[in-house]
Design an enzyme around this catalytic site. Structure first.
Site, mmCIF file in Angstrom:
data_model
loop_
_atom_site.group_PDB
_atom_site.id
_atom_site.type_symbol
_atom_site.label_atom_id
_atom_site.label_comp_id
_atom_site.label_asym_id
_atom_site.label_seq_id
_atom_site.Cartn_x
_atom_site.Cartn_y
_atom_site.Cartn_z
ATOM 1 N N SER A 45 46.329 40.895 -18.067
ATOM 2 C CA SER A 45 46.583 40.131 -19.273
ATOM 3 C C SER A 45 45.468 39.101 -19.401
ATOM 4 C CB SER A 45 47.953 39.438 -19.167
ATOM 5 O OG SER A 45 48.313 38.884 -20.400
ATOM 6 N N GLU A 46 44.796 39.093 -20.543
ATOM 7 C CA GLU A 46 43.561 38.324 -20.686
ATOM 8 C C GLU A 46 43.725 36.831 -20.457
ATOM 9 O OE1 GLU A 46 42.839 39.499 -24.677
ATOM 10 O OE2 GLU A 46 43.807 37.740 -25.519
ATOM 11 N N ASN A 47 44.940 36.320 -20.518
ATOM 12 C CA ASN A 47 45.142 34.886 -20.315
ATOM 13 C C ASN A 47 45.199 34.514 -18.841
ATOM 14 O OD1 ASN A 47 47.626 36.382 -20.601
ATOM 15 N ND2 ASN A 47 48.723 34.454 -20.387
ATOM 16 N N SER A 87 39.051 35.915 -15.908
ATOM 17 C CA SER A 87 39.698 37.008 -16.635
ATOM 18 C C SER A 87 38.670 37.796 -17.439
ATOM 19 C CB SER A 87 40.763 36.447 -17.570
ATOM 20 O OG SER A 87 41.296 37.472 -18.370
#
Lengths: 217, 232
Positions: A45-47, A87
């Site tokens: 998840s990019e966060n 990330s």
């Protein structure tokens, strides 16, 4: 015609063991619900989360554990947390094997537009531009036509681009198509959908080579 | 080393009209709630705010937008805030939408003494307008420059008076790189610990990057989308 879940289910068939996968908001998130038997993948998840798990049970939501769509999630055992630059290092550095995202338009050379409708919808691109510029394997999950019935698989995108020549495969409610140097190659039809229907709904160059089988779901 | 300040009001001392601020957080996760309230209280305006998102209408940076304190936003996604989208489409608010990865790396670069770098993100899109393009390994990349802020407002989980801080879960997100890139970095923590209370091997941002730190209070930690699954 497939529904959202079935599009996700078909895309999940592309998952390979040991892959790291990023799922965009919308239909792509549903792919996590259909991981094939015996396949082990880790969702990024990019966060800042690797090993994203399903939604929590009621009462177990953690405000400090969300996904890129700002939904509460859980973390699988073996998962990890990191900051946003790490990330995107993972993403830009091509350590993630598959990116699945939605789109408003895809062109027959693989351009994608999914972040802006000028004057009407300007929510922003989020991580989409980084994802499409860096992933080796990009699958778009979307409806074949928009609400006005117009084709979303075009010769050229009319909306502002998210990325150029980057999409590899498109799975819609009607078909599975590969992007090739000569345009969209039709690989599979949704159950009950005819070649004529797909041709009528596809404005870009469409290659039909012999018999096109139905998707197996 | 004592970087302790009493509260958010003391933490934001010196922030003036027209300054550039960085605010940590992803959505409402990991936002500096106390400092945002304090900014609303002092009514400082004409701010340029660098933050991945703009909060929601009535929380986070949305509170500052409601009071027209923000002149310009630099963000990657503003979809959760209707007031924001409205102000942007009607041109009351200047907005720079930039790719999330480039935003993160520009902040990191700003704190790391790297004035500019090349990235593939945004090539072939309007993000690339006016930017130098260079090819590496046959692939086009665009030149992005570092971002710095007069003040970086950071939310952390635990910290000590040396400014060493650690973050919890996905509340980490942009906070570490913004902590690096602020000329004055102000950190609000859920728990202040004694020096030595944090294992040096597990410190996420060393205190060298932090100028002020205080014990925060009354965190709402609002959840934007409370999604759950049913027990089978």
């Amino acid at each position: 015609m497939l529904d959202r879940n079935q599009i996700a289910q078909r895309i999940a068939q592309e998952l390979q063991n040991g892959w790291y996968v990023n799922l965009g908001i919308g239909i792509p998130t549903l792919v996590a619900n259909y991981i094939p038997e015996g396949i082990d993948v880790e969702f990024q998840s990019e966060n800042g989360l690797l090993g994203m798990g399903p939604f929590p049970f009621e009462g177990e939501e953690d405000a400090d554990l969300i996904n890129a769509g700002k939904q509460t999630v859980t973390m699988m055992r073996g998962g990890s947390i990191f900051d946003s630059s790490m990330s995107f290092a993972m993403i830009r550095g091509r350590h993630v094997q598959l990116t699945v995202l939605g789109a408003m338009e895809v062109s027959d050379c693989g351009d994608i537009a999914n972040w802006k409708i000028p004057g009407k919808m300007v929510k922003g691109m989020g991580g989409a531009m980084d994802l499409v510029a860096s992933a080796d394997n990009i699958i778009v999950a979307m409806s074949h036509t928009n609400r006005k019935g117009q084709s979303k698989l075009l010769r050229q995108c009319s909306l502002p681009l998210t990325g150029v020549k980057c999409v590899k495969k498109v799975v819609t409610n009607m078909a599975v198509l590969d992007i090739t140097p000569n345009g969209f190659e039709l690989l599979e039809r949704a159950p009950g959908v005819s070649l004529e229907e797909i041709q009528a709904a596809t404005e870009g160059r469409l290659i039909i080579d012999g018999d096109v089988p139905e998707m197996k779901l | 080393m004592n970087k302790l300040v009493k509260d958010a009001k003391e933490g934001i001392e010196g922030i003036k009209d027209g300054m550039t601020l960085m605010l940590g957080g992803f959505g409402l996760c990991g936002i500096p709630e106390n400092c945002i309230s304090a900014l609303v209280d002092i009514g400082v305006k004409d701010l340029t705010c660098i933050s991945n998102n703009a909060g929601v209408d009535d929380f986070g940076i949305g509170l500052m937008l409601q009071r027209s304190q923000v002149k310009k936003m630099i963000s990657s996604y503003v979809g959760e805030n209707d007031e924001f989208e409205r102000q942007m489409l009607s041109r009351d608010l200047e907005v720079d939408l930039i790719p999330q990865g480039s935003l993160a790396e520009r902040c990191r670069a700003g704190g790391a003494g790297i004035p500019a770098f090349f990235t593939p993100a945004g090539y072939g899109t309007e993000v690339a307008n006016g930017k130098e393009v260079r090819y590496f390994d046959g692939k086009p990349h665009i030149l992005e420059s570092a971002l710095q802020a007069d003040y970086a407002l950071v939310k952390a989980w635990k910290g000590d008076r040396y400014g060493n801080i650690i973050f919890k879960g996905t509340a980490r997100n942009f906070n570490p790189v913004m902590a690096m890139a602020g000329k004055i970095t102000v950190v609000e923590v859920e728990e202040l610990v004694e020096p030595g209370g944090l294992d040096p091997n597990f410190i996420h941002i060393p205190g060298v990057f932090v100028q002020r730190i205080f014990q925060g209070t009354g965190y709402e930690k609002r959840i934007e989308q409370r999604t759950t699954r049913s027990k089978a």
